[in-house]
Scaffold this motif. Structure first.
Motif, PDB file in Angstrom:
ATOM      1  N   PHE A  26      54.174  29.136  41.430  1.00 48.16           N
ATOM      2  CA  PHE A  26      55.087  29.273  40.301  1.00 48.16           C
ATOM      3  C   PHE A  26      54.384  28.885  39.017  1.00 48.16           C
ATOM      4  O   PHE A  26      53.473  28.048  39.021  1.00 48.16           O
ATOM      5  N   SER A  27      54.823  29.500  37.917  1.00 53.65           N
ATOM      6  CA  SER A  27      54.218  29.226  36.621  1.00 53.65           C
ATOM      7  C   SER A  27      55.282  29.313  35.545  1.00 53.65           C
ATOM      8  O   SER A  27      56.432  29.657  35.819  1.00 53.65           O
ATOM      9  N   ASP A  28      54.862  29.054  34.314  1.00 52.49           N
ATOM     10  CA  ASP A  28      55.779  29.220  33.188  1.00 52.49           C
ATOM     11  C   ASP A  28      55.866  30.692  32.778  1.00 52.49           C
ATOM     12  O   ASP A  28      56.519  31.037  31.810  1.00 52.49           O
ATOM     13  N   GLY A  29      55.231  31.555  33.531  1.00 53.35           N
ATOM     14  CA  GLY A  29      55.308  33.008  33.364  1.00 53.35           C
ATOM     15  C   GLY A  29      55.730  33.601  34.700  1.00 53.35           C
ATOM     16  O   GLY A  29      56.625  33.074  35.353  1.00 53.35           O
ATOM     17  N   PRO A  30      55.050  34.636  35.147  1.00 57.09           N
ATOM     18  CA  PRO A  30      55.412  35.248  36.432  1.00 57.09           C
ATOM     19  C   PRO A  30      54.988  34.388  37.619  1.00 57.09           C
ATOM     20  O   PRO A  30      54.115  33.523  37.500  1.00 57.09           O
ATOM     21  N   ASP A  31      55.612  34.639  38.763  1.00 51.91           N
ATOM     22  CA  ASP A  31      55.188  34.015  40.006  1.00 51.91           C
ATOM     23  C   ASP A  31      53.976  34.785  40.517  1.00 51.91           C
ATOM     24  O   ASP A  31      53.750  35.944  40.147  1.00 51.91           O
ATOM     25  N   PHE A  32      53.202  34.149  41.395  1.00 46.51           N
ATOM     26  CA  PHE A  32      52.056  34.848  41.971  1.00 46.51           C
ATOM     27  C   PHE A  32      51.820  34.367  43.397  1.00 46.51           C
ATOM     28  O   PHE A  32      52.390  33.363  43.827  1.00 46.51           O
ATOM     29  N   ILE A  33      51.009  35.149  44.118  1.00 47.73           N
ATOM     30  CA  ILE A  33      50.807  34.878  45.541  1.00 47.73           C
ATOM     31  C   ILE A  33      49.320  34.739  45.870  1.00 47.73           C
ATOM     32  O   ILE A  33      48.457  35.207  45.125  1.00 47.73           O
ATOM     33  N   SER A  34      49.083  34.116  47.011  1.00 43.98           N
ATOM     34  CA  SER A  34      47.721  33.859  47.488  1.00 43.98           C
ATOM     35  C   SER A  34      47.063  35.141  47.988  1.00 43.98           C
ATOM     36  O   SER A  34      47.744  36.116  48.323  1.00 43.98           O
ATOM     37  N   PRO A  35      45.735  35.119  48.086  1.00 45.66           N
ATOM     38  CA  PRO A  35      45.050  36.267  48.690  1.00 45.66           C
ATOM     39  C   PRO A  35      45.532  36.533  50.125  1.00 45.66           C
ATOM     40  O   PRO A  35      45.640  37.685  50.533  1.00 45.66           O
ATOM     41  N   ARG A  36      45.825  35.479  50.883  1.00 42.63           N
ATOM     42  CA  ARG A  36      46.306  35.646  52.261  1.00 42.63           C
ATOM     43  C   ARG A  36      47.607  36.434  52.293  1.00 42.63           C
ATOM     44  O   ARG A  36      47.756  37.414  53.026  1.00 42.63           O
ATOM     45  N   LEU A  37      48.581  36.028  51.451  1.00 41.41           N
ATOM     46  CA  LEU A  37      49.871  36.719  51.433  1.00 41.41           C
ATOM     47  C   LEU A  37      49.725  38.128  50.861  1.00 41.41           C
ATOM     48  O   LEU A  37      50.354  39.065  51.357  1.00 41.41           O
TER      49      LEU A  37
END
Length: 182
Positions: free
Chosen positions: A60-71
């Protein structure tokens, strides 16, 4: 059944800062495919255990969410998910070190999913009664006919919901960082 995407056992020190100079944060709320081919950047100012932080799949961030390389790799063959979400190349910077292979989530679907008659809310601005709402209690609609994996709520654009099938996919693959049980 639908579920709100919620934090799950995610430490406050793991909240990233989004560098909005590349792609404005507002673009991620538009539910439109980004035409930018620039890589986005997330920075973590706190000193943390990289091993522990990098064990998460959802960030989670103060902008968009992001995912790991694994996911991202697990989802790369899920055509239903890729129909609803554009994965944008991302780099994270932790303790001064850069890591690539992460993907920012640009959610392309917008669905009406909150039962406004059963939910409790007030207008965020009195002068805009039909504008953004502050919710005290959210009740999701029971019979949503629209097929989706991940979407933004039309009634509250900042809220992200996931389908039962995506939730089960996350449970099966032991996705770490979100609450899959409420």
């Amino acid at each position: 059944m639908i579920y709100e995407l919620m934090l799950g056992n995610y430490p406050d020190s793991y909240w990233f800062q989004y560098d909005s100079t590349v792609v404005d944060s507002y673009e991620f709320l538009q539910c439109k495919e980004s035409q930018s081919n620039k890589q986005v950047v997330f920075k973590l100012e706190n000193k943390v255990s990289e091993k522990r932080l990098l064990s998460y799949d959802f960030y989670f961030s103060d902008g968009p969410d992001f995912i790991s390389p694994r996911l991202a790799n697990l989802l790369s063959n899920n055509q239903d998910f890729l129909h609803d979400v554009q994965l944008i190349e991302a780099t994270i910077i932790v303790n001064g070190r850069s890591y690539s292979g992460y993907k920012a989530l640009n959610i392309l679907r917008l669905i009406s999913c909150i039962d406004m008659n059963k939910s409790e809310y007030i207008p965020l601005l009195e002068s805009l009664p039909d504008g953004p709402k502050k919710f005290f209690e959210i009740v999701f609609k029971e019979n949503i006919n629209e097929q989706f994996c991940m979407a933004r709520c039309k009634e509250s654009i900042g809220r992200i919901v996931i389908s039962e099938s995506l939730r089960q996919f996350f449970i099966k693959n032991k996705v770490k960082g979100i609450d899959l049980y409420t």
